[in-house]
Every structure is written in structure tokens, then in C-alpha cells.
Design a protein around this motif. Structure first.
Motif, PDB file in Angstrom:
ATOM      1  N   ALA A   1       0.828  -1.210   0.000  1.00 35.48           N
ATOM      2  CA  ALA A   1       0.000   0.000   0.000  1.00 35.48           C
ATOM      3  C   ALA A   1       0.860   1.258   0.000  1.00 35.48           C
ATOM      4  N   GLU A   2       1.917   1.246   0.811  1.00 29.71           N
ATOM      5  CA  GLU A   2       2.806   2.413   0.867  1.00 29.71           C
ATOM      6  C   GLU A   2       3.498   2.642  -0.481  1.00 29.71           C
TER       7      GLU A   2
ATOM      8  N   ALA B   1       2.180   6.369  -7.154  1.00 30.82           N
ATOM      9  CA  ALA B   1       1.069   7.014  -7.867  1.00 30.82           C
ATOM     10  C   ALA B   1       0.778   8.418  -7.339  1.00 30.82           C
ATOM     11  N   ASN B   2       1.536   8.838  -6.305  1.00 28.48           N
ATOM     12  CA  ASN B   2       1.377  10.176  -5.727  1.00 28.48           C
ATOM     13  C   ASN B   2      -0.073  10.421  -5.309  1.00 28.48           C
ATOM     14  N   VAL B   3      -0.578   9.493  -4.479  1.00 31.17           N
ATOM     15  CA  VAL B   3      -1.979   9.528  -4.062  1.00 31.17           C
ATOM     16  C   VAL B   3      -2.085  10.176  -2.689  1.00 31.17           C
ATOM     17  N   ALA B   4      -3.099  10.997  -2.493  1.00 28.43           N
ATOM     18  CA  ALA B   4      -3.328  11.633  -1.195  1.00 28.43           C
ATOM     19  C   ALA B   4      -4.196  10.774  -0.286  1.00 28.43           C
ATOM     20  N   LEU B   5      -4.789   9.723  -0.838  1.00 28.60           N
ATOM     21  CA  LEU B   5      -5.660   8.855  -0.057  1.00 28.60           C
ATOM     22  C   LEU B   5      -4.843   7.827   0.721  1.00 28.60           C
ATOM     23  N   GLY B   6      -5.507   7.156   1.638  1.00 26.04           N
ATOM     24  CA  GLY B   6      -4.873   6.091   2.407  1.00 26.04           C
ATOM     25  C   GLY B   6      -5.794   4.895   2.502  1.00 26.04           C
ATOM     26  N   ALA B   7      -5.459   3.964   3.413  1.00 27.01           N
ATOM     27  CA  ALA B   7      -6.264   2.756   3.537  1.00 27.01           C
ATOM     28  C   ALA B   7      -6.059   2.112   4.899  1.00 27.01           C
TER      29      ALA B   7
ATOM     30  N   VAL C   1      -3.671  -6.282  -2.155  1.00 26.87           N
ATOM     31  CA  VAL C   1      -3.672  -4.870  -1.761  1.00 26.87           C
ATOM     32  C   VAL C   1      -3.381  -3.978  -2.965  1.00 26.87           C
ATOM     33  N   LEU C   2      -2.368  -4.325  -3.764  1.00 27.89           N
ATOM     34  CA  LEU C   2      -2.040  -3.513  -4.936  1.00 27.89           C
ATOM     35  C   LEU C   2      -3.220  -3.422  -5.901  1.00 27.89           C
ATOM     36  N   CYS C   3      -3.799  -4.561  -6.222  1.00 26.49           N
ATOM     37  CA  CYS C   3      -4.858  -4.593  -7.238  1.00 26.49           C
ATOM     38  C   CYS C   3      -6.138  -3.907  -6.766  1.00 26.49           C
TER      39      CYS C   3
ATOM     40  N   GLY D   1      -6.259   3.049 -12.010  1.00 24.94           N
ATOM     41  CA  GLY D   1      -6.279   2.424 -13.328  1.00 24.94           C
ATOM     42  C   GLY D   1      -4.899   2.195 -13.916  1.00 24.94           C
ATOM     43  N   LEU D   2      -3.944   1.757 -13.104  1.00 26.37           N
ATOM     44  CA  LEU D   2      -2.571   1.585 -13.590  1.00 26.37           C
ATOM     45  C   LEU D   2      -2.431   0.449 -14.596  1.00 26.37           C
ATOM     46  N   GLY D   3      -3.261  -0.554 -14.501  1.00 18.24           N
ATOM     47  CA  GLY D   3      -3.179  -1.671 -15.442  1.00 18.24           C
ATOM     48  C   GLY D   3      -2.300  -2.795 -14.923  1.00 18.24           C
TER      49      GLY D   3
END
Length: 285
Positions: free
Chosen positions: A75-76, A82-88, A112-114, A123-125
Motif C-alpha cells: 500500500a505504501e 502514484a502520488n496519491v493523497a488517499l490512504g487505507a 492490496v495492490l490490485c 487504473g494503472l493496469g
């Protein structure tokens, strides 16, 4: 679970054979194997966070610190790349025994990745997720791509492989020897001849390079092989202590399970061509 959580499969795998065919100049071993995905495994619970934090709940993996947990690291890594501001929030229901060679940690990471790729709207693929997974471990892309596969080299060259239906009787002897330690074993065979897929399909290739090493040094593995030999042809999966016997149908596997000593931790699972995770992520009609 409370509101906002979703549950996702993280299937186990078997190595139907495993050979070491050489050693590279950088010290890594050249491997050859076939991965078979199973219909059984861990369950990964995920919940979206808006504060950018990655939090593990429930002591997901006994004895593994959060910073070393492959699911948390996955996740990290995805958040950073992806430079995401969200978390989990992450919680793992562990069913796959640690260190048994069934791929639990790698499968959890791939799930976790998928799934976060979807929950975060990235949508990284498949290919980009597989490349990220490879940075976490050689087996993570196998679970991320979600298909049975032949693999060569240090795990990067995967070839999708469709296999006949089969059921497996699995045994966990409870042995966990670090893979690096096994690779250093002086009695490990490191120069086996490469096998062909046709030889494997014909049943001529069933060996695992780590089997003789583990059987000599671990009495619990030797005892599991002796018990399984009474019901079929036992094999080792990966570099862990996990053992299995293949059957053509469920009835044969269940009959064999009933004949094993009750002291053994044993269960059955079916082989699948498509991962339960891949099926869960597929668009619904």
C-alpha cells in the motif's frame, strides 16, 4: 466488520515443480517452476481513508511488525509511486500458514495492490502493477496477474499456463526455514537441467530442489512426506515446509485426507486457472 470495509480474496499457490538451473554473476539463482493458484487462501479487508495514512488492524500477521508486513509495504509503495493523497485501513484474515511455501505474504500484497488501484481510482493496469509487485517480491506478480504460470529466471519471466482440473491434499508441518538459509545449503542442487513444459505435462517433472534439503534437516517435513506417501506421491511447494499430493477429483482428495494421521495439519483445495481475486475484480455484467 464496520461500515466501509470490503473483503477480497488472496489465494494460495503451489509450485508444482521447482528447479534451480544455474547461478547468475550477481549471485541470484536461475529458477524454473510452475505456479498453480488455489481456490483457498487469506482474506484481505480494505477500507478507504481520506487522510493519506496506511493503517494495519488486528495484528494481521502474528510476529510480523507493521513496517515489515508485505501488505502494508504494498500500500505504501502504490501510494508513493502514484502520488496519491488517499490512504487505507488493512486487515488480513490469515488462513495460509506463514513460511509454508504457499505464498501468503506475496498474495496479500498483490491483493492490496490490485484492489487499492481500484479503490483509489488509479487504473494503472496489469503490467504496471506487476512491475510494482516485483519490487516487493518475485512471486507478487504471479498473484497480481491472477493466472497459473510457468516461470523462469529470477521470477520475472511468466508464461500463462492452463492446467487440467485437480484437487490437492495439503499439509503444513509447521516448519519455517528462511529461504536465504536454504539457498546457502551446501547440499542444494543448483545445476539441474531445464525441464520442458511437455515433460511437466506428461508427469516426468515433479521434483523440487529444496525437498531433499528440507527432508534431511527437518524431521517434521520427513514425517509429513512419509504420511502422504501412504496416499499418493508427495511433493514440496516452494522453499517452505508445505507438502501436497495431487488428485484428479475431490472425492479422491477427501478419501486421502480421512486416512491421514489426525496429528497432521491437513486440508484440501482445488487448483484454478483464474485467481479468485481476478474473478472478484472482473466487471459485472
Amino acid at each position: 466488520m464496520s461500515e466501509g470495509w470490503s473483503a477480497w480474496p488472496a489465494p494460495a499457490k503451489l509450485n508444482l515443480f521447482l528447479r534451480i538451473t544455474g547461478r547468475r554473476a550477481d549471485g541470484y539463482h536461475e529458477l524454473q517452476t510452475v505456479f498453480r493458484l488455489l481456490d483457498w487462501g487469506d482474506r484481505v479487508w480494505l477500507r478507504l481513508r481520506r487522510d493519506g495514512r496506511i493503517e494495519r488492524h488486528g495484528g494481521s500477521v502474528p510476529g510480523v511488525a507493521a513496517g515489515d508486513d508485505l501488505a502494508v509495504r504494498a500500500a505504501e509503495l502504490l501510494r508513493k509511486e502514484a502520488n496519491v493523497a488517499l490512504g487505507a485501513d488493512i486487515r488480513i484474515e490469515k488462513r495460509i500458514p506463514a513460511g509454508g511455501g504457499f505464498g501468503g505474504g506475496s498474495s496479500d500484497a498483490a491483493t492490496v495492490l490490485c484492489v487499492l488501484d481500484r479503490l483509489w481510482g488509479l487504473g494503472l493496469g496489469e503490467d504496471r502493477l506487476a512491475a510494482l509487485g516485483r519490487r516487493l517480491g518475485a512471486e507478487v506478480p504471479v498473484f497480481g496477474r491472477g493466472r497459473g504460470a510457468g516461470a523462469e529466471g529470477v521470477g520475472g519471466r511468466l508464461r500463462p499456463l492452463s492446467l487440467p482440473p485437480a484437487w490437492y491434499l495439503l499439509v503444513d508441518p509447521g516448519v519455517h526455514v528462511p529461504t536465504a538459509e536454504l539457498f546457502r545449503a551446501p547440499d542444494l542442487t543448483r545445476n539441474s537441467s531445464p525441464a520442458t513444459i511437455s515433460d511437466f505435462i506428461a508427469g516426468a517433472v515433479l521434483d523440487n530442489a529444496f525437498e531433499p534439503v528440507l527432508r534431511r534437516r527437518e524431521p517434521a517435513v520427513e514425517a509429513a512426506f512419509a504420511a502422504l506417501a501412504q496416499v499418493g506421491t508427495p511433493r514440496l511447494t516452494g522453499s517452505g515446509g508445505g507438502c501436497f499430493v495431487e488428485f484428479a477429483d475431490r472425492a479422491g482428495a477427501e478419501d486421502a485426507l480421512a486416512r491421514l494421521p489426525r496429528r497432521l495439519r491437513a486440508w484440501i483445495a482445488a487448483g484454478v486457472d483464474e485467481s479468485p481475486l481476478r474473478a472478484a475484480l472482473a466487471p459485472r455484467a
